[in-house]
Design an enzyme around this catalytic site. Structure first.
Site, PDB file in Angstrom:
ATOM      1  N   GLU A 144       0.850  -1.187   0.000  1.00  0.00           N
ATOM      2  CA  GLU A 144       0.000   0.000   0.000  1.00  0.00           C
ATOM      3  C   GLU A 144       0.893   1.246   0.000  1.00  0.00           C
ATOM      4  OE1 GLU A 144      -1.935   0.895   3.646  1.00  0.00           O
ATOM      5  OE2 GLU A 144      -3.117   2.517   2.764  1.00  0.00           O
ATOM      6  N   ILE A 164       6.975  14.961  -3.735  1.00  0.00           N
ATOM      7  CA  ILE A 164       8.248  15.544  -4.147  1.00  0.00           C
ATOM      8  C   ILE A 164       8.223  16.990  -3.651  1.00  0.00           C
ATOM      9  CG2 ILE A 164       9.657  16.270  -6.143  1.00  0.00           C
ATOM     10  CD1 ILE A 164       9.595  13.251  -5.976  1.00  0.00           C
TER      11      ILE A 164
HETATM   12  N1  ACO Z   1      -1.644  15.581 -12.018  1.00  0.00           N
HETATM   13  C1  ACO Z   1      -1.523  15.130 -13.293  1.00  0.00           C
HETATM   14  N2  ACO Z   1      -0.341  14.804 -13.864  1.00  0.00           N
HETATM   15  C2  ACO Z   1       0.760  14.982 -13.124  1.00  0.00           C
HETATM   16  C3  ACO Z   1       0.723  15.458 -11.810  1.00  0.00           C
HETATM   17  C4  ACO Z   1      -0.552  15.755 -11.241  1.00  0.00           C
HETATM   18  N3  ACO Z   1      -0.678  16.203 -10.006  1.00  0.00           N
HETATM   19  N4  ACO Z   1       1.980  15.527 -11.342  1.00  0.00           N
HETATM   20  C5  ACO Z   1       2.788  15.097 -12.337  1.00  0.00           C
HETATM   21  N5  ACO Z   1       2.050  14.765 -13.401  1.00  0.00           N
HETATM   22  C6  ACO Z   1       2.511  14.227 -14.664  1.00  0.00           C
HETATM   23  C7  ACO Z   1       3.661  15.029 -15.241  1.00  0.00           C
HETATM   24  O1  ACO Z   1       3.205  16.097 -16.024  1.00  0.00           O
HETATM   25  C8  ACO Z   1       4.386  13.978 -16.044  1.00  0.00           C
HETATM   26  O2  ACO Z   1       3.741  13.798 -17.277  1.00  0.00           O
HETATM   27  P1  ACO Z   1       4.589  13.494 -18.627  1.00  0.00           P
HETATM   28  O3  ACO Z   1       5.414  12.278 -18.342  1.00  0.00           O
HETATM   29  O4  ACO Z   1       3.547  13.280 -19.656  1.00  0.00           O
HETATM   30  O5  ACO Z   1       5.404  14.701 -18.854  1.00  0.00           O
HETATM   31  C9  ACO Z   1       4.179  12.704 -15.244  1.00  0.00           C
HETATM   32  O6  ACO Z   1       3.046  12.939 -14.406  1.00  0.00           O
HETATM   33  C10 ACO Z   1       5.370  12.373 -14.362  1.00  0.00           C
HETATM   34  O7  ACO Z   1       5.790  13.539 -13.731  1.00  0.00           O
HETATM   35  P2  ACO Z   1       7.001  13.606 -12.737  1.00  0.00           P
HETATM   36  O8  ACO Z   1       7.821  14.802 -13.020  1.00  0.00           O
HETATM   37  O9  ACO Z   1       7.705  12.310 -12.636  1.00  0.00           O
HETATM   38  O10 ACO Z   1       6.195  13.843 -11.365  1.00  0.00           O
HETATM   39  P3  ACO Z   1       6.667  14.637 -10.079  1.00  0.00           P
HETATM   40  O11 ACO Z   1       8.122  14.536  -9.865  1.00  0.00           O
HETATM   41  O12 ACO Z   1       6.085  15.999 -10.066  1.00  0.00           O
HETATM   42  O13 ACO Z   1       5.905  13.791  -8.944  1.00  0.00           O
HETATM   43  C11 ACO Z   1       3.935  14.004  -7.571  1.00  0.00           C
HETATM   44  C12 ACO Z   1       4.506  13.679  -8.952  1.00  0.00           C
HETATM   45  C13 ACO Z   1       4.521  13.042  -6.564  1.00  0.00           C
HETATM   46  C14 ACO Z   1       2.414  13.807  -7.614  1.00  0.00           C
HETATM   47  C15 ACO Z   1       4.343  15.449  -7.216  1.00  0.00           C
HETATM   48  O14 ACO Z   1       3.864  16.314  -8.195  1.00  0.00           O
HETATM   49  C16 ACO Z   1       3.844  15.887  -5.862  1.00  0.00           C
HETATM   50  O15 ACO Z   1       4.543  15.725  -4.873  1.00  0.00           O
HETATM   51  N6  ACO Z   1       2.647  16.488  -5.797  1.00  0.00           N
HETATM   52  C17 ACO Z   1       2.101  16.992  -4.550  1.00  0.00           C
HETATM   53  C18 ACO Z   1       1.803  15.885  -3.568  1.00  0.00           C
HETATM   54  C19 ACO Z   1       0.855  14.854  -4.114  1.00  0.00           C
HETATM   55  O16 ACO Z   1      -0.159  15.165  -4.750  1.00  0.00           O
HETATM   56  N7  ACO Z   1       1.165  13.549  -3.848  1.00  0.00           N
HETATM   57  C20 ACO Z   1       0.336  12.431  -4.209  1.00  0.00           C
HETATM   58  C21 ACO Z   1      -0.747  12.293  -3.233  1.00  0.00           C
HETATM   59  S1  ACO Z   1      -1.567  10.762  -3.318  1.00  0.00           S
HETATM   60  C22 ACO Z   1      -0.742   9.792  -2.238  1.00  0.00           C
HETATM   61  O17 ACO Z   1       0.126  10.231  -1.585  1.00  0.00           O
HETATM   62  C23 ACO Z   1      -1.138   8.361  -2.140  1.00  0.00           C
END
Ligand code: ACO
Length: 347
Positions: free
Chosen positions: A87, A93
């Site tokens: 899980e 990030i």
């Molecule tokens: N919504 C939609 N798409 C997204 C999001 C989002 N919130 N964040 C990243 N992506 C997309 C990117 O555009 C990218 O797309 P591409 O490959 O077509 O260019 C792809 O996902 C991968 O992006 P990364 O750069 O690897 O993602 P990143 O390093 O930003 O990590 C994360 C993603 C962890 C969600 C980060 O944005 C973050 O920390 N967000 C805030 C916290 C959060 O929402 N965490 C998840 C909560 S759910 C849980 O914890 C179970």
């Protein structure tokens, strides 16, 4: 270069790194978990801080940490449930490093780690804002794991959507660009087996360009034209065969409606209805002139003649029946001609 590929290059150069830790009460790990809890606290503001702290420091949970230049930039806190699934409790990030590929690298490292402990499935309550990210990592809203296998084990979370990711034991998730490169190479190898589009023939050098007289003088053309240039059949071979068919058709008992052009003074509206008239006299003239370079044009003329007849006359008329009978015989004869021509080409 994709963000994933850039992040891989950074990892290869040692600028980014990953490791899995748990609360083993060592100062070093407690320090990292505290830092990770702070990142989760900032990035998941709706999540109660106490709850985050409880799970991050819970000894049944593990955390995958992501570092850039030795600084913690994010992580995933997760809990394995036997060999059934893991899980994902939290994932984040740090703000200024998001959307640079680190989230993807983290998830790929987690897949790799879980492969090593015999787990090939993740479940998570994805924050609704992060569903797009999870989908790109292979998660779906369709849960294939039977409910009794996870219900009561993972905590329901109101603000999220339950998502599942099933991953493969044999895929090297840390080298997806390399994997795609290999797949591309394998596809190109397969294409090469049935196509020669990869072969590049020598071109024409400038000195010879001015003297070029025939297309065959271009080196690539000369080498390949036997494959693409349609073989033409000489008129001396073709025309006698067409004449033979013509004579058979001329002496056919149902040829009488076709032997001469329709008399427009007798059949008043004929030329209003039939815009492209043709009859056997025209075809005979064309045979004499050597008009037919291929048998296809000869066939098209006969077909037009029969079609005109069927357009102008109703099916129950004698004319219509003549067209049907003549056409059946014509097709029979032309099949023989086509076979003869094929045999000629082989010679
Ligand atoms: N919504 C939609 N798409 C997204 C999001 C989002 N919130 N964040 C990243 N992506 C997309 C990117 O555009 C990218 O797309 P591409 O490959 O077509 O260019 C792809 O996902 C991968 O992006 P990364 O750069 O690897 O993602 P990143 O390093 O930003 O990590 C994360 C993603 C962890 C969600 C980060 O944005 C973050 O920390 N967000 C805030 C916290 C959060 O929402 N965490 C998840 C909560 S759910 C849980 O914890 C179970």
């Amino acid at each position: 270069m994709s963000r994933d590929a850039i992040a891989k290059t950074e990892e290869d150069k040692g600028r980014i790194g990953f490791k899995v830790i748990r609360n083993d009460h060592t100062i070093e790990n407690l320090k990292y978990l505290l830092e990770l809890r702070t990142i989760f606290g900032c990035q998941l503001p709706k999540m109660p801080k106490e709850y985050i702290t409880r799970l991050v420091f819970d000894t049944k949970h593990r955390s995958l940490l992501g570092f850039k230049n030795k600084m913690l930039v994010g992580g995933i806190t997760f809990r394995p449930f036997g060999n059934v699934f893991a899980e994902i409790a939290f994932l984040a990030i740090t703000g200024n490093e998001q959307v640079k590929g680190y989230g993807t690298r983290l998830m790929n490292h987690l897949k790799q780690y879980c492969q090593s402990i015999g787990i090939f499935r993740f479940l998570t309550y994805a924050d609704n804002y992060a569903i797009g990210y999870f989908k790109k990592q292979g998660f779906t809203k369709t849960i294939t794991l039977p409910e009794h296998e996870y219900k009561g084990y993972i905590k329901d979370y109101d603000g999220g959507t339950l998502m599942e990711c099933v991953f493969r034991p044999k895929i090297d998730y840390l080298n997806i660009p390399g994997l795609i490169k290999k797949q591309r190479a394998a596809i190109f190898d397969k294409i090469k087996e049935i196509s020669n589009s990869h072969i590049v023939h020598k071109g024409l050098d400038n000195a010879k360009r001015a003297k070029l007289k025939r297309i065959e003088d271009i080196p690539g053309i000369k080498d390949t034209m036997h494959k693409w240039k349609p073989k033409t059949i000489s008129p001396d071979v073709l025309l006698p065969k067409l004449r033979r068919v013509y004579n058979i058709m001329k002496h056919h008992p149902d040829s009488w409606p076709f032997l001469e052009p329709v008399d427009g003074t007798q059949v008043i509206d004929y030329y209003e209805v039939i815009k492209e008239p043709i009859d056997m006299q025209v075809i005979e003239q064309r045979l004499k002139n050597g008009f037919y370079r291929t048998h296809h044009i000869f066939m098209a003329d006969f077909r037009r003649m029969f079609d005109n007849c069927r357009i102008y006359n109703k099916p129950d008329t004698e004319y219509y029946k003549c067209a049907e009978n003549m056409e059946a015989r014509f097709k029979e004869e032309m099949l023989k001609v086509e076979q003869e021509l094929k045999d000629e080409m082989k010679l």
